[in-house]
Scaffold this motif. Sequence first.
Motif, PDB file in Angstrom:
ATOM      1  N   ALA A 191      55.738  80.363  48.512  1.00 42.37           N
ATOM      2  CA  ALA A 191      56.837  79.408  48.562  1.00 42.37           C
ATOM      3  C   ALA A 191      56.550  78.206  47.666  1.00 42.37           C
ATOM      4  N   ASP A 192      55.267  77.946  47.434  1.00 39.63           N
ATOM      5  CA  ASP A 192      54.858  76.806  46.622  1.00 39.63           C
ATOM      6  C   ASP A 192      53.465  77.082  46.071  1.00 39.63           C
ATOM      7  N   LYS A 193      53.154  76.479  44.935  1.00 37.64           N
ATOM      8  CA  LYS A 193      51.811  76.530  44.347  1.00 37.64           C
ATOM      9  C   LYS A 193      51.426  75.100  44.012  1.00 37.64           C
ATOM     10  N   ARG A 194      50.213  74.727  44.397  1.00 38.60           N
ATOM     11  CA  ARG A 194      49.730  73.370  44.129  1.00 38.60           C
ATOM     12  C   ARG A 194      48.284  73.441  43.666  1.00 38.60           C
ATOM     13  N   VAL A 195      47.868  72.454  42.894  1.00 37.16           N
ATOM     14  CA  VAL A 195      46.480  72.373  42.461  1.00 37.16           C
ATOM     15  C   VAL A 195      45.698  71.668  43.567  1.00 37.16           C
ATOM     16  N   GLY A 196      44.587  72.286  43.994  1.00 33.37           N
ATOM     17  CA  GLY A 196      43.749  71.726  45.044  1.00 33.37           C
ATOM     18  C   GLY A 196      42.739  70.729  44.498  1.00 33.37           C
TER      19      GLY A 196
ATOM     20  N   PRO B  32      54.395  79.458  54.098  1.00 30.47           N
ATOM     21  CA  PRO B  32      54.834  78.943  55.403  1.00 30.47           C
ATOM     22  C   PRO B  32      55.649  80.005  56.138  1.00 30.47           C
ATOM     23  N   GLN B  33      55.435  80.120  57.412  1.00 28.77           N
ATOM     24  CA  GLN B  33      56.154  81.077  58.255  1.00 28.77           C
ATOM     25  C   GLN B  33      57.094  80.324  59.191  1.00 28.77           C
ATOM     26  N   LEU B  34      57.628  79.230  58.705  1.00 29.93           N
ATOM     27  CA  LEU B  34      58.445  78.337  59.516  1.00 29.93           C
ATOM     28  C   LEU B  34      59.904  78.768  59.482  1.00 29.93           C
ATOM     29  N   PRO B  35      60.647  78.562  60.547  1.00 28.55           N
ATOM     30  CA  PRO B  35      60.246  77.901  61.776  1.00 28.55           C
ATOM     31  C   PRO B  35      59.710  78.855  62.840  1.00 28.55           C
ATOM     32  N   TRP B  36      59.957  80.148  62.717  1.00 25.81           N
ATOM     33  CA  TRP B  36      59.664  81.053  63.834  1.00 25.81           C
ATOM     34  C   TRP B  36      58.220  81.497  63.898  1.00 25.81           C
ATOM     35  N   GLY B  37      57.505  81.480  62.786  1.00 26.40           N
ATOM     36  CA  GLY B  37      56.122  81.930  62.794  1.00 26.40           C
ATOM     37  C   GLY B  37      55.130  80.872  63.214  1.00 26.40           C
ATOM     38  N   HIS B  38      55.541  79.608  63.204  1.00 30.86           N
ATOM     39  CA  HIS B  38      54.697  78.490  63.624  1.00 30.86           C
ATOM     40  C   HIS B  38      53.368  78.439  62.882  1.00 30.86           C
ATOM     41  N   ALA B  39      53.352  78.860  61.633  1.00 27.26           N
ATOM     42  CA  ALA B  39      52.125  78.865  60.847  1.00 27.26           C
ATOM     43  C   ALA B  39      52.461  78.560  59.395  1.00 27.26           C
ATOM     44  N   SER B  40      51.483  78.032  58.688  1.00 24.49           N
ATOM     45  CA  SER B  40      51.610  77.814  57.252  1.00 24.49           C
ATOM     46  C   SER B  40      50.265  78.194  56.638  1.00 24.49           C
ATOM     47  N   TYR B  41      50.252  79.312  55.921  1.00 21.89           N
ATOM     48  CA  TYR B  41      49.019  79.832  55.352  1.00 21.89           C
ATOM     49  C   TYR B  41      48.821  79.304  53.930  1.00 21.89           C
ATOM     50  N   ALA B  42      47.602  78.881  53.646  1.00 21.11           N
ATOM     51  CA  ALA B  42      47.210  78.435  52.317  1.00 21.11           C
ATOM     52  C   ALA B  42      46.184  79.422  51.781  1.00 21.11           C
ATOM     53  N   ALA B  43      46.526  80.088  50.689  1.00 20.93           N
ATOM     54  CA  ALA B  43      45.583  80.989  50.023  1.00 20.93           C
ATOM     55  C   ALA B  43      44.998  80.218  48.844  1.00 20.93           C
TER      56      ALA B  43
ATOM     57  N   VAL C 189      46.429  76.483  45.159  1.00 19.46           N
ATOM     58  CA  VAL C 189      46.761  76.800  46.543  1.00 19.46           C
ATOM     59  C   VAL C 189      48.135  77.451  46.556  1.00 19.46           C
ATOM     60  N   TYR C 190      48.172  78.699  47.026  1.00 18.08           N
ATOM     61  CA  TYR C 190      49.429  79.417  47.218  1.00 18.08           C
ATOM     62  C   TYR C 190      49.844  79.198  48.664  1.00 18.08           C
ATOM     63  N   TRP C 191      51.058  78.705  48.865  1.00  8.82           N
ATOM     64  CA  TRP C 191      51.541  78.400  50.219  1.00  8.82           C
ATOM     65  C   TRP C 191      52.472  79.486  50.737  1.00  8.82           C
TER      66      TRP C 191
ATOM     67  N   LEU D 170      49.298  70.173  54.944  1.00  8.53           N
ATOM     68  CA  LEU D 170      50.103  71.022  55.833  1.00  8.53           C
ATOM     69  C   LEU D 170      50.995  72.025  55.108  1.00  8.53           C
ATOM     70  N   GLY D 171      51.256  71.795  53.829  1.00 11.17           N
ATOM     71  CA  GLY D 171      52.131  72.689  53.083  1.00 11.17           C
ATOM     72  C   GLY D 171      53.569  72.216  53.109  1.00 11.17           C
ATOM     73  N   PRO D 172      54.474  73.042  52.593  1.00 13.06           N
ATOM     74  CA  PRO D 172      55.878  72.660  52.538  1.00 13.06           C
ATOM     75  C   PRO D 172      56.465  72.503  53.944  1.00 13.06           C
TER      76      PRO D 172
END
Length: 183
Positions: free
Chosen positions: A57-62, A72-83, A68-70, A119-121
Amino acid sequence: MNRKSSRNTSAQSPARASSFAAALLLSLAACASIDGHNLVPGQATQNDVVATMGQPADKRVGPQGETVYWYPQLPWGHASYAALIAPDGRLIRIEQRLTEANISKIVQGVSATQVRDILGPPWEPSVYHPLEREVWTYPMRIQGGMYPKWFVVQLSLDDHTVRETYLMDDPQFVPKDGCCRRH
């Protein structure tokens, strides 16, 4: 005259049943790998991450030069994974960022960029002009908590820094038993 339907509704053709089973397996596989649990840090590449988890959903420089590849599983997954992907294209690790430890870092004065990096997007960012605030919502779960929560971050419109944060029960949550919400 007694007409018969040309469609046989009592039995499925083997080809149709096979394609249904294949589609079901693909959808289950997609759901099962959204957290990237089968990816091995140091061995998996960014292409493996995308093949397993989909387009981010988003890419950011760490902070260490990683990307960092984002996911997010929002709103129903209640998680935001950062790879986290190293400059050489290898997976460093995958983290679930919506945790109590991470939300405790979001305090008054922290920049919107830092919030997004931690936290991500957000889910459903909203602007409230009368209050001069932008509000970011992060649906999440608390370890051992019975009900899902919302972590709400209010950012000032003028300098885009955190002014207030709230951890509250998810106002949209309805228990599966259909009973009344707790008060």
